[in-house]
Design an enzyme around this catalytic site. Structure first.
Site, short mmCIF file in Angstrom:
data_model
loop_
_atom_site.label_atom_id
_atom_site.label_comp_id
_atom_site.label_asym_id
_atom_site.label_seq_id
_atom_site.Cartn_x
_atom_site.Cartn_y
_atom_site.Cartn_z
N GLU A 1 -17.70 62.44 3.81
CA GLU A 1 -17.10 62.47 2.46
C GLU A 1 -16.31 61.20 2.09
O GLU A 1 -15.07 61.19 2.11
CB GLU A 1 -16.18 63.68 2.35
CG GLU A 1 -16.90 64.99 2.53
CD GLU A 1 -15.99 66.21 2.47
OE1 GLU A 1 -14.80 66.08 2.75
OE2 GLU A 1 -16.48 67.30 2.14
N GLU B 1 -22.43 70.48 5.06
CA GLU B 1 -21.34 71.44 5.16
C GLU B 1 -21.48 72.43 4.02
O GLU B 1 -21.65 72.02 2.87
CB GLU B 1 -19.97 70.76 5.03
CG GLU B 1 -19.53 70.01 6.25
CD GLU B 1 -18.14 69.41 6.08
OE1 GLU B 1 -17.28 70.02 5.43
OE2 GLU B 1 -17.93 68.30 6.59
C1 BG6 Z 1 -14.61 69.11 4.22
C2 BG6 Z 1 -14.38 68.43 5.55
O1 BG6 Z 1 -14.00 68.37 3.25
O2 BG6 Z 1 -14.05 70.39 4.07
C3 BG6 Z 1 -14.28 69.39 6.73
O3 BG6 Z 1 -15.40 67.50 5.78
C4 BG6 Z 1 -13.38 70.55 6.36
O4 BG6 Z 1 -13.82 68.67 7.83
C5 BG6 Z 1 -14.01 71.28 5.18
O5 BG6 Z 1 -13.12 71.43 7.41
C6 BG6 Z 1 -13.24 72.51 4.76
O6 BG6 Z 1 -11.93 72.16 4.43
P1 BG6 Z 1 -10.68 72.85 5.10
O7 BG6 Z 1 -9.53 72.09 4.60
O8 BG6 Z 1 -10.69 74.25 4.63
O9 BG6 Z 1 -10.87 72.74 6.56
#
Ligand code: BG6
Length: 462
Positions: A173, A364
Site C-alpha cells: 500500500e 488483502e
Molecule cells: C492493510 C495493511 O492496510 O490493512 C495490513 O496492509 C493490515 O497490514 C490491514 O492488517 C488491516 O488493517 P488493521 O489496522 O485492521 O490491521
C-alpha cells in the site's frame, strides 16, 4: 469467452506475525517500537523500553511456529501464500555493510517448505517492516538515501531467493505514506511542508520500485514484479456535482501512484495539482527514465471497504482502511466501523482493470472481528459470510473477463492489527491463543472459516 486463471491463497505480513524480534540478530522495525495506544500510527517513538510490552515484537511467533503453520497452510489447500520479508532481519540497521546470514537463512527455510508443499510464494519486500535505525539516521523515505538502501536490500533478496520466489511485490500500500506516514517511515513530523514531504516519500518509493524491477529481471528473467496500493471505490454521497468532484479528488491520490507504476509517468493533472499545492518534487532525469522504462508486471491492491465522499463537512464520518469517508446508509459495518461492501470489490476490480488493462492481484481482503472460543472451537459465521459474499463478487469479475492473477485473503493467522496494535481485532482463518497484553499459549486453532475456505479451494482445483 475470455476467462483468466486465478491463484487462490491467503496472506500475512512479517511485521504483524513473525515476532522473534530479539532472535537471529534482527534489528528493530518501526512497528517494534510502537506502543499499543490508539494514536500509535501517528507518532514517532523512542527505542523500546525493555519492560513494556510491544505487540509487534512478539507478533504471533511465526518465527518459532512456521513449520506447524505451513503444515496448516498445506491442509488448507492454497495455491499461493502472500508473506513479507522483514528488512530489519536482513539488514538490521537498514544499510549494514553485510546482510545478516541468520535472517537470510530463516527465509530460506520458509521458501523451501512452501515450494516442497507446492505453494507459490508471493513476497512483499516492505510491509510495515521499516528499519528503525535507518529512520533515525536519515529521517524518512522523503530522503533519497532510502532508495539506495532499499534497492540493495531488494537485490540481496532477489539474488538469494529467485530460484524459489518468482512473484514479488515491492511495497505494501504505497498510498499509506499519504495517510499514515510515520508508520511506513515517512518523517512527516519534522517537516515544514507535510504534503510535500509525503509526496516526496511516495516518489522515492516509486523510484525505488522501478530500480527494483530492473534488478529483479537482471537476476532472473522469470521474476514478475508488482507493487501495491490500497484501493477503494469512492461513491459520491449524492448526485450533487460537488459530491462527485469530491469523490474524484479522493480517488486521484491512489490513481496518481498507480499511473506511475503502470504508465511510467505522472499525469499532467497530477503535476498541476502538485504545483498548485506548492509541492516541488525532487525528481532527477535518471529517475524519470527509470520510471518510464521499468513498469510493474501486475498491480496489487487490498480491498476492505468502499468509501463515500461528501462535500458536506458535517456528514457523519465512517472508518476504514487508511481513511473512512462518511457513512453509507445502505451498508453495514464491522465492529471497528469499517463499511462492509462486497459489490465494492467487483467495482474496484472493474475500475482498475478498465484503466490499466494489466493483471491484478487482490492481496488483502478480510474481516477484523472479535472471536470467541467455545469448547475449543471458533464459530465465525460472520467471517464466512464476509468471505463468501466478497469471493462471489470476485468470481463474477473474473467471469466478466478481468485478469485477476491472484486472490489472497487476509489473513491466514490471527495477527497484530496494523492500525490499533490489538490482537482482539482478529482476521485469521486460524485462531491464535494470544491476547492484547501478550498472554496466551500461542496455540493454533483452525476456525470454521478455515473449513469453509478449504472447501472452496478444493472446488477451484476441479
Ligand atoms: C492493510 C495493511 O492496510 O490493512 C495490513 O496492509 C493490515 O497490514 C490491514 O492488517 C488491516 O488493517 P488493521 O489496522 O485492521 O490491521
Amino acid at each position: 469467452m475470455i476467462k483468466y486463471p486465478c491463484m487462490w491463497g491467503t496472506a500475512i505480513s512479517a511485521g504483524q506475525c513473525e515476532g522473534g524480534c530479539h532472535k537471529g540478530n534482527k534489528g528493530y522495525s518501526i512497528g517494534d517500537t510502537q506502543s499499543n495506544e490508539r494514536e500509535r500510527c501517528f507518532k514517532r517513538y523512542p527505542l523500546p523500553d525493555e519492560h513494556a510490552y510491544y505487540a509487534m515484537q512478539k507478533g504471533v511467533e511465526f518465527y518459532e511456529h512456521y513449520e506447524e503453520d505451513i503444515q496448516l497452510l498445506k491442509e488448507l489447500g492454497v495455491q499461493c501464500f502472500r508473506m513479507s520479508i522483514a528488512w530489519s532481519r536482513i539488514f538490521p540497521h537498514g544499510d549494514d555493510e553485510e546482510p545478516n546470514e541468520e535472517g537470510l537463512a530463516f527465509y530460506d527455510r520458509i521458501f523451501d517448505l512452501l515450494v516442497q508443499n507446492g505453494i507459490e510464494p508471493i513476497v512483499t519486500l516492505s510491509h510495515l517492516e521499516i528499519p528503525y535505525a535507518l529512520f533515525e539516521k536519515y529521517d524518512g523515505w522523503e530522503n533519497k538515501h532510502w532508495i539506495a538502501a532499499y534497492t540493495r536490500y531488494a537485490d540481496t533478496c532477489f539474488s538469494r531467493y529467485s530460484d524459489r520466489v518468482h512473484l514479488w511485490i515491492t511495497f505494501n500500500e504505497i498510498n499509506m505514506a499519504l495517510y499514515l506516514p510515520l508508520s511506513v517511515g515517512v518523517g512527516v513530523d519534522r517537516s515544514e511542508h507535510q504534503e510535500e514531504c509525503c509526496w516526496q516519500a511516495v516518489h522515492n518509493m516509486l523510484a525505488a520500485n522501478a530500480k527494483a524491477i530492473q534488478l529483479a529481471k537482471a537476476v532472473n528473467a522469470r521474476n514478475e514484479v508488482g507493487a501495491m496500493i490500497a484501493y477503494s471505490p469512492i461513491y459520491p454521497m449524492t448526485c450533487r456535482p460537488e459530491d462527485v468532484l469530491k469523490a474524484d479528488e479522493i480517488r486521484s491520490n491512489a490513481l496518481t501512484i498507480a499511473d506511475v507504476l503502470v504508465h511510467g509517468a505522472y499525469s499532467d493533472t497530477a503535476l498541476n495539482r502538485f504545483e498548485k499545492a506548492g509541492i516541488d518534487l525532487k525528481m532527477s532525469e535518471e529517475e524519470q527514465t527509470l520510471l518510464s522504462e521499468q513498469r510493474v508486471d501486475f498491480l496489487a491492491t487490498s480491498y476492505y471497504n468502499s468509501i463515500v465522499a461528501s462535500s458536506d463537512d458535517a456528514a457523519v464520518k465512517a472508518s476504514g482502511n487508511l481513511f473512512g469517508g462518511v457513512k453509507n446508509p445502505y451498508l453495514t459495518e464491522s465492529e471497528w466501523g469499517w463499511t462492509i461492501d462486497p459489490i465494492g470489490i467487483r467495482i474496484c476490480l472493474k475500475e482498475l482493470y478498465d484503466r490499466y488493462k494489466l493483471p491484478l492481484m487482490i492481496v488483502e481482503n478480510g474481516l477484523g472481528a472479535k472471536d470467541e472460543v467455545i469448547d475449543g472451537q471458533i464459530h465465525d459465521e460472520y467471517r464466512i459470510a464476509y468471505l463468501r459474499e466478497h469471493i462471489n463478487e470476485v468470481l463474477k469479475a473474473i467471469d466478466e473477463g478481468i485478469h485477476l492473477k491472484a486472490y489472497t485473503m487476509w489473513s491466514f493467522l490471527d495477527l497484530v492489527s496494523a492500525s490499533s496494535g490489538e490482537m482482539k481485532k482478529r482476521y485469521g482463518l486460524v485462531y491464535v491463543d494470544l491476547d492484547n497484553e501478550g498472554k496466551g499459549t500461542l496455540k493454533r486453532i483452525p476456525k470454521d472459516s478455515f473449513k469453509w475456505y478449504q472447501k472452496f479451494l478444493k472446488k477451484q482445483h476441479i
